[in-house]
Design a protein around this motif. Structure first.
Motif, mmCIF file in Angstrom:
data_model
loop_
_atom_site.group_PDB
_atom_site.id
_atom_site.type_symbol
_atom_site.label_atom_id
_atom_site.label_comp_id
_atom_site.label_asym_id
_atom_site.label_seq_id
_atom_site.Cartn_x
_atom_site.Cartn_y
_atom_site.Cartn_z
ATOM 1 N N LYS A 55 0.683 -1.162 -0.099
ATOM 2 C CA LYS A 55 0.011 -0.218 -0.128
ATOM 3 C C LYS A 55 0.984 1.191 -0.033
ATOM 4 C CE LYS A 55 -2.851 -0.545 3.599
ATOM 5 N NZ LYS A 55 -3.997 -0.360 4.461
ATOM 6 N N VAL A 56 1.796 1.318 0.454
ATOM 7 C CA VAL A 56 2.856 2.481 0.748
ATOM 8 C C VAL A 56 3.259 2.685 -0.568
ATOM 9 C CG1 VAL A 56 4.866 3.417 1.761
ATOM 10 C CG2 VAL A 56 3.194 2.170 3.179
ATOM 11 N N THR A 57 3.727 1.522 -1.129
ATOM 12 C CA THR A 57 4.415 1.932 -2.539
ATOM 13 C C THR A 57 3.501 2.398 -3.518
ATOM 14 O OG1 THR A 57 5.786 -0.094 -2.130
ATOM 15 C CG2 THR A 57 5.642 0.757 -4.496
ATOM 16 N N GLU A 58 2.280 1.789 -3.557
ATOM 17 C CA GLU A 58 1.365 2.238 -4.370
ATOM 18 C C GLU A 58 0.873 3.625 -4.012
ATOM 19 O OE1 GLU A 58 -1.255 1.788 -7.573
ATOM 20 O OE2 GLU A 58 0.158 0.242 -6.897
ATOM 21 N N LEU A 59 0.932 4.113 -2.731
ATOM 22 C CA LEU A 59 0.234 5.662 -2.663
ATOM 23 C C LEU A 59 1.300 6.404 -2.915
ATOM 24 C CD1 LEU A 59 -1.276 7.661 -0.943
ATOM 25 C CD2 LEU A 59 0.048 7.085 1.119
ATOM 26 N N LYS A 67 3.439 10.482 -6.917
ATOM 27 C CA LYS A 67 4.483 10.901 -7.813
ATOM 28 C C LYS A 67 3.741 11.406 -9.102
ATOM 29 C CE LYS A 67 8.294 8.432 -5.691
ATOM 30 N NZ LYS A 67 9.347 7.178 -5.919
ATOM 31 N N ARG A 68 3.090 10.496 -9.376
ATOM 32 C CA ARG A 68 2.274 10.785 -10.743
ATOM 33 C C ARG A 68 1.392 12.157 -10.607
ATOM 34 N NH1 ARG A 68 0.460 5.197 -10.556
ATOM 35 N NH2 ARG A 68 -1.621 5.777 -10.090
ATOM 36 N N ARG A 69 0.890 12.500 -9.469
ATOM 37 C CA ARG A 69 0.246 13.603 -9.204
ATOM 38 C C ARG A 69 1.207 14.765 -9.187
ATOM 39 N NH1 ARG A 69 0.214 16.936 -4.997
ATOM 40 N NH2 ARG A 69 -1.311 18.193 -4.913
ATOM 41 N N ASP A 70 2.486 14.383 -8.922
ATOM 42 C CA ASP A 70 3.366 15.588 -8.931
ATOM 43 C C ASP A 70 3.855 15.894 -10.418
ATOM 44 O OD1 ASP A 70 3.462 16.169 -6.410
ATOM 45 O OD2 ASP A 70 5.049 14.703 -5.962
ATOM 46 N N ARG A 71 3.931 14.901 -11.215
ATOM 47 C CA ARG A 71 4.253 14.861 -12.711
ATOM 48 C C ARG A 71 3.141 15.860 -13.316
ATOM 49 N NH1 ARG A 71 6.501 9.662 -12.147
ATOM 50 N NH2 ARG A 71 4.291 8.948 -12.853
ATOM 51 N N PRO A 104 -3.487 19.770 -10.374
ATOM 52 C CA PRO A 104 -4.134 18.547 -10.035
ATOM 53 C C PRO A 104 -5.146 18.509 -9.201
ATOM 54 C CG PRO A 104 -2.277 18.310 -9.010
ATOM 55 C CD PRO A 104 -2.099 19.676 -9.771
ATOM 56 N N GLY A 105 -5.398 19.706 -8.120
ATOM 57 C CA GLY A 105 -6.315 19.836 -7.131
ATOM 58 C C GLY A 105 -5.724 19.068 -6.004
ATOM 59 N N ALA A 106 -6.423 19.308 -4.801
ATOM 60 C CA ALA A 106 -6.201 18.690 -3.572
ATOM 61 C C ALA A 106 -6.327 17.265 -3.491
ATOM 62 C CB ALA A 106 -6.804 19.324 -2.326
#
Length: 554
Positions: free
Chosen positions: A381-385, A390-394, A401-403
């Motif tokens: 779960k930690v890896t997936e989160l 990271k995708r959100r940062d990209r 991207p919103g909150a």
């Protein structure tokens, strides 16, 4: 080399004996030595023939999904369900999560797709409806226009609730999250107070005429932030009363505005003030229980019953007409309702005076929010989160991207995840119930203002809080009940949100799978979630000679 050839021949012979058709064999080795006859069991041969027959058949044709939008999209295409298909109540459903209790189902996933773009609460019967059609006075309409110019047309819930409250009836309003329930009771509350004269004399301690009871300090701050500008525009004072810092803090809050017209309070702080006789409810004319499903559970029920005993609840609308003998109009608001609401109301009001307003989407999966379920090991779960963040940062480099809200089931998990995000240099806020009151104060308001875009929280942030900035909700820990899932998912797709939003849930434990299967089945059948204990759909018990309660469906 002399031994290699016989060994190869014996291996070939063994394969032919085991895999060949049933018959008596006598094979002579190169030295002409006679081998014994080996008979193959018939059951073994049939099993082998069936296996070979499957391999010889032509490969299965791919499952062709009909063109068009999907209601449920799964990793295996044969489990997809088109949007135009609705399963019957007793029809067997091919659930994508059916085998998720097995460890081989890890990394499997499915999604409930958006069936519409607009929130159901905005789909009013008439697109030309306005607040002026609901019976609100011009002064209230002007105050609404000044303080909330973005609110143009009433939602479905507001169109049904406001006229009923202006008619003086007790109301139980059960509607989906984010449907505008706060303004549904605030506007009639202010109009009622404006039409009443302020009485001189009476108790010398603070005596509010309107009371809004909420379960958390964060929700109290939010309701006050909406009510205070409206009240200021109408010449009415709004005060907040929250606990967590002892009686000294409660006393200071009450002494700061002793003549406040409306009080927004939590049960703990209000109960302490009543017991210490720092506050009186003798002049109360309007009482709201916001997020009533939480206020009526075991953790608050005793306090709420005590507060209701101190309030003078009107028996019927005629009791509200005498300004010199104030009686309170009762309003219960929530997105889910527990059992026992009718029994509690019978203690404080006459059953026939209650009007129940329910939404057609009550206890249903929101049709305008995409909801994805991932079957994961707990260690993944930690890896997936982190990968999602990271995708959100990209995305953040190219657009906003919103909150993002990350829900956990315990305060310790919130703290532990916070340390991990700090190690990865991910800025965030934390909100959980075990924080000291001084440290907890203002965290959600900072999140609303955009100081951070990631909030790690428990279910304390899932009830009633305005989260129009939120575009993604992650259930790091799957909620323990379907009620909690409804409230968490309701943080996105609210009235005023720019985008519908998405919910991603990590599914780990067998009990998580049980809830996911109920959610998936309800989505495929387009029905409300099963097993939610609610008495909203049941009429309140009334005497034989009474008039049954009125119901309004929105």
């Amino acid at each position: 080399m002399a031994l290699a050839r016989p060994t190869r021949l014996l291996a070939s012979l063994a394969a032919r004996l085991l895999l060949g058709p049933r018959r008596s064999l006598a094979v002579h080795a190169p030295d002409e030595a006679l081998l014994p006859v080996v008979r193959i069991p018939r059951s073994f041969q049939r099993r082998h023939e069936r296996r070979e027959g499957r391999h010889r058949r032509s490969p299965q044709r791919p499952v062709l999904t009909r063109p068009g939008p999907l209601l449920v999209s799964a990793r295996r295409p044969e489990l997809n369900q088109p949007a135009r298909l609705t399963l019957g109540r007793w029809e067997c459903a091919p659930l994508a999560s059916r085998g998720w209790r097995h460890r081989r189902a890890r990394r499997d996933h499915f999604s409930i797709e958006r069936a519409q773009q607009q929130a159901p609460a905005l789909q009013t019967p008439s697109s030309d409806s306005s607040f002026s059609d609901l019976g609100l006075e011009p002064r209230v309409l002007r105050a609404l226009l000044e303080t909330a110019p973005q609110v143009v047309r009433p939602t479905t819930v507001q169109s049904s609730t406001i006229p009923t409250l202006l008619g003086g009836r007790h109301v139980l309003c059960a509607a989906e999250t984010g449907s505008g329930k706060t303004l549904s009771y605030l506007l009639p509350l202010f109009q009622r107070l404006m039409g009443q004269p302020r009485l001189d004399g009476g108790p010398r301690i603070p005596s509010p005429r309107g009371l809004v009871l909420v379960p958390s300090r964060e929700l109290a701050q939010q309701v006050r932030s909406v009510a205070q500008p409206l009240g200021r525009s109408l010449g009415l004072q709004v005060q907040e009363l929250e606990g967590g810092q002892g009686m000294r803090r409660v006393t200071l809050q009450l002494s700061s505005q002793p003549s406040a017209d409306v009080l927004v309070a939590t049960p703990g702080a209000l109960g302490k003030a009543l017991r210490k006789q720092l506050l009186s409810l003798e002049r109360l004319t309007f009482l709201v229980l916001d997020e009533a499903d939480t206020l009526l559970d075991d953790s608050f029920l005793e306090l709420v019953e005590y507060i209701l005993e101190k309030s003078h609840i009107a028996g019927d609308p005629s009791d509200l007409a005498d300004p010199f003998n104030p009686k309170a109009q009762l309003v219960l608001v929530g997105a889910t309702f527990p059992e026992g609401v009718g029994q509690l109301l019978n203690k404080v009001a006459r059953p026939h005076s209650l009007t129940t307003i329910t939404s057609s989407r009550l206890h249903c999966i929101m049709p305008h929010v995409r909801q994805t379920f991932l079957r994961l090991k707990g260690t993944d779960k930690v890896t997936e989160l982190l990968e999602i963040l990271k995708r959100r940062d990209r995305v953040d480099r190219t657009g906003t991207p919103g909150a993002l809200l990350v829900f956990c089931n315990s305060s310790s998990t919130v703290n532990w995840l916070g340390y991990i995000l700090e190690d990865h240099k991910i800025q965030h806020l934390r909100l959980q119930g075990q924080m000291p009151a001084l440290r907890r104060a203002g965290i959600f308001q900072d999140f609303q203002k955009g100081s951070r875009d990631v909030l790690l929280c428990t279910d304390i942030a899932s009830r009633g809080l305005d989260s129009t900035r939120v575009q993604l909700v992650i259930n790091y820990d799957f909620p323990l009940t379907l009620q909690d899932y409804i409230h968490r998912a309701g943080r996105v797709g609210r009235v005023g949100s720019e985008v519908p939003g998405t919910v991603i849930s990590f599914v780990t434990h067998p009990w998580d799978v049980n809830l996911v299967q109920k959610i998936e089945l309800a989505a495929r059948r387009r029905r409300s979630l099963p097993g939610l204990p609610s008495s909203v759909s049941e009429p309140v018990p009334v005497p034989v000679d009474s008039v049954p309660p009125r119901k309004t469906a929105t």
